[in-house]
Design an enzyme around this catalytic site. Structure first.
Site, PDB file in Angstrom:
ATOM      1  N   HIS A  15      43.308  48.273  33.730  1.00  9.57           N
ATOM      2  CA  HIS A  15      43.666  47.669  35.017  1.00  9.57           C
ATOM      3  C   HIS A  15      42.925  46.360  35.274  1.00  9.57           C
ATOM      4  O   HIS A  15      43.130  45.733  36.306  1.00  9.57           O
ATOM      5  CB  HIS A  15      43.355  48.695  36.129  1.00  9.57           C
ATOM      6  CG  HIS A  15      44.027  48.424  37.417  1.00  9.57           C
ATOM      7  ND1 HIS A  15      43.327  48.181  38.585  1.00  9.57           N
ATOM      8  CD2 HIS A  15      45.336  48.350  37.749  1.00  9.57           C
ATOM      9  CE1 HIS A  15      44.180  47.983  39.577  1.00  9.57           C
ATOM     10  NE2 HIS A  15      45.402  48.075  39.088  1.00  9.57           N
TER      11      HIS A  15
ATOM     12  N   LYS B 194      41.805  42.470  35.423  1.00  8.90           N
ATOM     13  CA  LYS B 194      42.535  41.205  35.529  1.00  8.90           C
ATOM     14  C   LYS B 194      41.506  40.076  35.453  1.00  8.90           C
ATOM     15  O   LYS B 194      40.859  39.748  36.453  1.00  8.90           O
ATOM     16  CB  LYS B 194      43.276  41.092  36.870  1.00  8.90           C
ATOM     17  CG  LYS B 194      44.261  42.224  37.157  1.00  8.90           C
ATOM     18  CD  LYS B 194      43.736  43.125  38.220  1.00  8.90           C
ATOM     19  CE  LYS B 194      44.717  44.138  38.758  1.00  8.90           C
ATOM     20  NZ  LYS B 194      45.593  44.804  37.861  1.00  8.90           N
TER      21      LYS B 194
ATOM     22  N   ASP C  73      36.941  29.077  27.077  1.00 12.44           N
ATOM     23  CA  ASP C  73      35.937  28.314  26.334  1.00 12.44           C
ATOM     24  C   ASP C  73      34.496  28.759  26.606  1.00 12.44           C
ATOM     25  O   ASP C  73      33.564  27.979  26.385  1.00 12.44           O
ATOM     26  CB  ASP C  73      36.053  26.811  26.663  1.00 12.44           C
ATOM     27  CG  ASP C  73      37.324  26.186  26.102  1.00 12.44           C
ATOM     28  OD1 ASP C  73      37.900  26.772  25.175  1.00 12.44           O
ATOM     29  OD2 ASP C  73      37.724  25.122  26.606  1.00 12.44           O
TER      30      ASP C  73
ATOM     31  N   HIS D 201      46.816  43.791  48.049  1.00 14.13           N
ATOM     32  CA  HIS D 201      46.548  44.166  46.666  1.00 14.13           C
ATOM     33  C   HIS D 201      45.134  43.803  46.233  1.00 14.13           C
ATOM     34  O   HIS D 201      44.664  44.246  45.191  1.00 14.13           O
ATOM     35  CB  HIS D 201      47.570  43.496  45.739  1.00 14.13           C
ATOM     36  CG  HIS D 201      47.503  43.962  44.327  1.00 14.13           C
ATOM     37  ND1 HIS D 201      46.857  43.250  43.326  1.00 14.13           N
ATOM     38  CD2 HIS D 201      47.994  45.080  43.728  1.00 14.13           C
ATOM     39  CE1 HIS D 201      46.967  43.901  42.173  1.00 14.13           C
ATOM     40  NE2 HIS D 201      47.641  45.010  42.386  1.00 14.13           N
TER      41      HIS D 201
ATOM     42  N   LYS E  74      41.052  43.667  45.944  1.00 11.27           N
ATOM     43  CA  LYS E  74      40.045  44.727  45.828  1.00 11.27           C
ATOM     44  C   LYS E  74      38.716  44.087  46.232  1.00 11.27           C
ATOM     45  O   LYS E  74      37.931  43.642  45.391  1.00 11.27           O
ATOM     46  CB  LYS E  74      39.983  45.277  44.408  1.00 11.27           C
ATOM     47  CG  LYS E  74      41.298  45.957  43.953  1.00 11.27           C
ATOM     48  CD  LYS E  74      42.273  44.996  43.333  1.00 11.27           C
ATOM     49  CE  LYS E  74      43.477  45.677  42.708  1.00 11.27           C
ATOM     50  NZ  LYS E  74      44.310  46.434  43.570  1.00 11.27           N
TER      51      LYS E  74
ATOM     52  N   ASP F 236      28.047  42.222  55.796  1.00  9.30           N
ATOM     53  CA  ASP F 236      27.020  41.495  56.551  1.00  9.30           C
ATOM     54  C   ASP F 236      27.019  39.989  56.300  1.00  9.30           C
ATOM     55  O   ASP F 236      25.976  39.337  56.434  1.00  9.30           O
ATOM     56  CB  ASP F 236      25.628  42.059  56.231  1.00  9.30           C
ATOM     57  CG  ASP F 236      25.412  43.463  56.792  1.00  9.30           C
ATOM     58  OD1 ASP F 236      26.215  43.884  57.646  1.00  9.30           O
ATOM     59  OD2 ASP F 236      24.456  44.129  56.373  1.00  9.30           O
TER      60      ASP F 236
END
Length: 838
Positions: free
Chosen positions: A206, A208, A213, A629, A631, A636
């Site tokens: 999952h 991404k 370089d 979508h 995450k 604070d």
């Protein structure tokens, strides 16, 4: 025979045999033996950790993780320059700029990668910025491109990684520049003969992220795939009477998961969902660009994954090399899963290709962000012992929060203890502890959770086919507030009022399909539906390039059905030929989207022009949940966690889906406010939170499609974020301000009421049983999903009601189906399948 003479004689014989077919046959037999031997793994699930050298490697990795915060494989690192991106427009544009500058290597890890994704919009005017074309140019320039994608179970998921692999491998055919410079791995393997003991059907890769370089990395919630590009006003409409070339979402990129999931994604130009009849599902996401020492850790994770998949699936394939890595050489190359079998297949290629010390970050701090890479990974996904440093980080950061916890996530399934099996991650317990501590100290403290109203799966929630979707919702409700072991229940049990501390919201958007009377007449006169024209347009701008079904038979262009292509082009010509006849050769009066009216200075819906009678306009208003979508965790105004990890067991336990995230704390602080008191805020966290809140409150202006002049759409090495200072920036400065909270909850209340009144948007608190569901939102083919519920409501009233919607916030409907069994145990939901949904 003298001592040693036998070994010299036989050694020479072996050297001679190596040049013969006999030697090749021997090596082939050894490889076949290893293939067959994998069946032994069925009875030895610990087969990657039972040999002495494997145990030593595990011990070495454990010692390293034990020495790091959160038990992560990666250390804390100072001096990173990290830039945030909110929504796909800015992120994909920045990625396009960075990819175009790549000189040596590109690593890409994705759950789903769509080669035909346009990184810049509108597509018709940015055809050179389609992902496959960008990668093709870099490969032809000599850049080595390594890609790992999740190999899905085709019966369950429609992302078709085989198409991804074949399309990308075919970009540079043999004999052309760049041939062999793009290599794509798919994992896990579903070949029983090859991988009998390691079949993984339930869990996914999952992550991404992108590494370019060894100079910079991108990490977050956005896959390089269809359905993710969006801007901050989050339009639903993509109908263009002035010309189909103005489309933003060609082919499969126009999607609404709530109505119809992606279908046959290898047919990248097709779309069974008509833009003239339905709105898309808008997409909200967050990602980061990193320049600094943490780039090395992200690259290390990729190299580990690459070598593990090489070992697990491609060990006997010439086309897949082993990757070695500076800093993980010699006795430490086992940390990135390098193996040196007696008969290796494939080369050993050392990365980075130029010395690591040539990177600016290798000898000078690039920024002020203290950061650490964390992951969820284990034996099946990376060949390592289980690591759940993401969960460790979430729990520790939340538990130590003093003022607020802000969460945006695709899911929210968590436990407060051992009594909520099959849920085991304990982020919920950390939330309980933080709230109880604040409550007993009499301290203002809020946990603000923003998640989707409904998980992004197609189907009416009343249908049996939606049992899995309802199961996820059921687990979420039980995590938040239903039952004594929920977060609410546990806070209340300790004498603290959870309603003073925990608040849950969704996002929702509206728009108007510009299916004007003139365009309807154009359809009638031409005999061609706009849906056919949209497919023809996708064919025109997406057919350029290489799209083969196998690596062995690449073909330029999609020539598989020339007659179908010609038919589509003829339909488009017939449709366009009627433009003048219906008056569309003149400038149209109605705008193609009114999503901007929910944003700052966007005007009112009641002031928007419509090309026709207002009563006719009503049938074109649409709404849809704005799918969260990202995450993301912000605490604070100091600490941010961002990556691929959802809040559920799949992402947090380490044993299930593989994930990668980054924990960030900016040491560059500035004077701000917290609950009216002077406060030193971290620049990275506070400016990101302020931008997100302004977007949700409608306190940011809408974005134009062209992002080329926007600093927030550039990589981190080009310029810092534009924090968009002004009155609205100052208004949201204090996250505990009563004025901000009044606007936040006030907007959510008003927006919720308007969407209920006009559209009967579901879920809704008035739906407590399935009978209530039918009464609230009767099933009737006459009314299209997402459209106005009452076709007889006066047009002026509809417009005036929509005028009241500001931003996208709505309250999470926590009483939805509270008196109904949401997920009855049966074939779909049972002791064996529960872990899939959690």
């Amino acid at each position: 025979m003298a001592p040693g003479e036998d070994s010299r004689m036989f050694g020479g014989l072996r050297d001679k045999l190596k040049a013969t077919n006999l030697y090749d046959a021997k090596v082939g037999a050894i490889h076949l033996k290893n293939k067959v031997g994998k069946f032994g793994n069925l009875i030895n699930p610990n087969h990657r950790h039972d040999e002495e050298h494997e145990k030593l490697t595990d011990e070495k990795r454990t010692r390293i993780a034990d020495s790091h915060r959160f038990n992560s494989f990666a250390p804390e690192r100072d001096g990173n320059k990290i830039k945030w991106y909110v929504d796909g427009r800015d992120y994909f544009h920045a990625v396009s700029v960075a990819l175009e500058k790549a000189k040596e290597t590109i690593y890409i890890e994705d759950w789903w990668l769509s080669p035909e994704l346009f990184l810049r919009r509108p597509p018709y005017f940015n055809q050179e910025w389609r992902l496959d074309q960008v990668l093709k140019r870099r490969a032809e320039a000599g850049v080595k491109i390594y890609i790992i994608v999740y190999k899905e179970v085709a019966q369950a998921i429609s992302c078709n990684s085989a198409h991804t692999k074949h399309a990308l491998h075919a970009l540079c055919p043999e004999g052309t520049p760049g041939h062999g410079n793009i290599t794509v791995m798919r994992h896990p393997d579903h070949n029983v003969f090859e991988n009998a003991g390691d079949m993984t059907f339930y869990w996914a890769h999952h992550e991404k992220f992108i590494v370019i370089d060894y100079e910079m990395a991108f990490i977050g919630g956005l896959d390089l795939c269809f359905g993710r590009w969006d801007n901050r006003q989050h339009p639903l409409a993509d109908v263009h009477p002035a010309g189909v070339q103005n489309e933003m979402f060609p082919g499969q990129d126009f999607n609404n998961n709530r109505i119809l999931d992606f279908q046959t994604v290898e047919d990248w130009k097709s779309n069974a969902l008509s833009k003239a009849d339905f709105g898309r599902m808008p997409w909200h996401d967050v990602a980061m660009c990193v320049v600094g020492d943490c780039v090395y850790d992200i690259a290390e994770h990729f190299v580990l994954r690459w070598n593990f998949v090489k070992r697990d699936k491609y060990k006997r394939s010439e086309g897949f090399d082993w990757l070695t890595m500076t800093g993980r050489e010699g006795e430490n190359e086992d940390l990135v899963a390098v193996q040196r079998p007696k008969h290796p297949v494939g080369k050993y290629v050392h990365h980075p290709l130029s010395p690591l010390e040539n990177r600016a970050w290798a000898h000078q701090q690039q920024g002020t962000v203290h950061a650490q890479v964390v992951r969820s990974s284990c034996d099946w996904s990376s060949g390592i012992l289980t690591e759940h440093s993401i969960q460790n980080a979430y729990c520790e950061v939340i538990r130590n929060a003093v003022h607020y916890v802000y969460i945006e996530n695709q899911f929210f399934i968590t436990a407060t203890g051992e009594e909520q099996s099959p849920i085991h991650n304990t982020i919920g317990r950390a939330i309980v502890d933080a709230c109880v501590k604040a409550g007993k100290e009499g301290r203002k403290f809020r946990v603000i959770i923003v998640i989707p109203a409904i998980p992004g799966f197609a189907g009416d929630l009343r249908d049996d086919a939606a049992m899995g979707t309802r199961a996820i919702m059921d687990y979420q409700f039980k995590s938040i507030h239903r039952g004594p072991h929920s977060i609410f229940g546990q806070i209340k049990a300790q004498g603290v009022d959870p309603a003073q501390h925990v608040f849950v919201f969704n996002l929702r958007s509206y728009d108007r399909l510009n299916k004007s009377p003139s365009m309807v007449e154009q359809e009638e006169k031409s005999g061609v539906k706009y849906q056919d024209v949209q497919r023809a347009q996708a064919e025109e701008i997406m057919a350029e390039g290489v799209h083969s079904t196998t690596d062995q038979k690449p073909s330029l262009g999609d020539n598989s059905n020339q007659e179908e292509k010609e038919r589509l082009m003829d339909q488009k010509r017939r449709f366009e030929a009627q433009r003048g006849e219906v008056g569309l050769d003149q400038e149209t009066t109605s705008t193609d989207s009114i999503a901007h009216t929910a944003m700052l200075n966007g005007g009112k819906v009641s002031e928007q022009q419509w090309d026709g009678d207002l009563e006719n306009e009503k049938q074109n208003f649409v709404q849809e949940e704005l799918y969260i979508h990202g995450k993301l965790l912000i605490v604070d105004d100091r600490i941010v966690i961002c990556g691929s990890s959802n809040i559920n067991d799949r992402s947090q336990m380490g044993l299930h889906d593989s994930e990668l995230s980054i924990v960030m704390e900016d040491y560059n602080t500035f004077d701000s406010l917290m609950d009216g008191q002077p406060f030193k805020a971290g620049h990275h966290a506070a400016t990101l939170r302020r931008l997100l809140w302004r977007e949700h409150l409608g306190l940011l202006p809408a974005q134009q499609l062209d992002a080329s002049e926007d600093p927030n759409a550039q990589p981190a090495d080009v310029c810092p974020n534009d924090i968009m200072e002004g009155p609205e920036y100052e208004f949201v400065a204090d996250p505990l301000s009563d004025k901000v909270w009044d606007m936040w909850t006030g907007n959510a209340t008003t927006n919720t009421q308007i969407f209920r009144h006009l559209f009967r948007a579901d879920p809704d608190d008035n739906i407590k049983t399935f009978d209530d569901y039918e009464a609230f939102l009767p099933r009737h083919k006459k009314f299209k999903q997402g459209h106005l519920h009452d076709p007889f409501m006066p047009a002026d009233e509809v417009r005036q009601k929509l005028d009241q919607i500001k931003g996208h916030l709505v309250w999470m409907q926590l009483d939805f189906l509270c008196d109904a069994p949401m997920a009855e145990k049966g074939l779909q939901v049972n002791a064996y399948t529960e872990s899939i949904y959690t």
